[in-house]
Design an enzyme around this catalytic site. Sequence first.
Site, PDB file in Angstrom:
ATOM      1  N   THR A  48       0.807  -1.215   0.000  1.00 36.84           N
ATOM      2  CA  THR A  48       0.000   0.000   0.000  1.00 36.84           C
ATOM      3  C   THR A  48       0.844   1.270   0.000  1.00 36.84           C
ATOM      4  O   THR A  48       2.036   1.254   0.310  1.00 36.84           O
ATOM      5  CB  THR A  48      -0.916   0.035   1.238  1.00 36.84           C
ATOM      6  N   ASP A  49       0.159   2.369  -0.313  1.00 35.31           N
ATOM      7  CA  ASP A  49       0.778   3.686  -0.191  1.00 35.31           C
ATOM      8  C   ASP A  49       0.548   4.178   1.238  1.00 35.31           C
ATOM      9  O   ASP A  49       0.012   3.446   2.088  1.00 35.31           O
ATOM     10  CB  ASP A  49       0.216   4.636  -1.244  1.00 35.31           C
ATOM     11  N   ALA A  50       0.919   5.401   1.509  1.00 34.99           N
ATOM     12  CA  ALA A  50       0.803   5.944   2.870  1.00 34.99           C
ATOM     13  C   ALA A  50      -0.635   6.016   3.363  1.00 34.99           C
ATOM     14  O   ALA A  50      -0.880   6.041   4.567  1.00 34.99           O
ATOM     15  CB  ALA A  50       1.446   7.336   2.923  1.00 34.99           C
ATOM     16  N   GLY A  51      -1.605   5.999   2.443  1.00 34.16           N
ATOM     17  CA  GLY A  51      -3.011   6.057   2.833  1.00 34.16           C
ATOM     18  C   GLY A  51      -3.654   4.697   3.026  1.00 34.16           C
ATOM     19  O   GLY A  51      -4.855   4.603   3.270  1.00 34.16           O
ATOM     20  N   VAL A  57      -3.945   2.374   0.685  1.00 32.86           N
ATOM     21  CA  VAL A  57      -4.546   1.936  -0.568  1.00 32.86           C
ATOM     22  C   VAL A  57      -3.480   1.192  -1.376  1.00 32.86           C
ATOM     23  O   VAL A  57      -2.320   1.611  -1.413  1.00 32.86           O
ATOM     24  CB  VAL A  57      -5.083   3.152  -1.375  1.00 32.86           C
TER      25      VAL A  57
END
Length: 144
Positions: free
Chosen positions: A22-25, A27
């Site tokens: 995932t990315d930092a969010g 997602v």
Amino acid sequence: MAVDPAVGATFSWPTRVYWEDTDAGGVVYHAQYLAFMERARTEWMRAHGYGQELLRREHDLVFAVRAMQIDFLKPARLDDALAVEVELTQCRRASAVFAQTVRRGDEVLLTAQVRVAALDAGGFRPRGIPSPLLEALQALERPR
């Protein structure tokens, strides 16, 4: 080695979304779907009796992605349980096309069409798929 008739033409490989996907969010990063789909195609081949190492060693054959069309429909998120589906839609002498879908339950998150090229393992030059394998794969085609 023959294709196992007990394995259906549509194949589903389960995976879970981990922090590293995932990315930092939280997602799933778009490029990670490529890895999910690669693993599913690899497991599809293995389930039909043709693991990649066997193809390389016994047939001097590898498959490489030649082209890909992807539609990102909905995001997957951290800890989601996903199913990555594989269907062979076309198999020609030196290439194959797969339809792939990533699902979370009944939700379709991604659809893709992936064209792979048959290459000789030593020089990565285009080559034909050996006849027994070609015939076995063509028997699994599900044209769309």
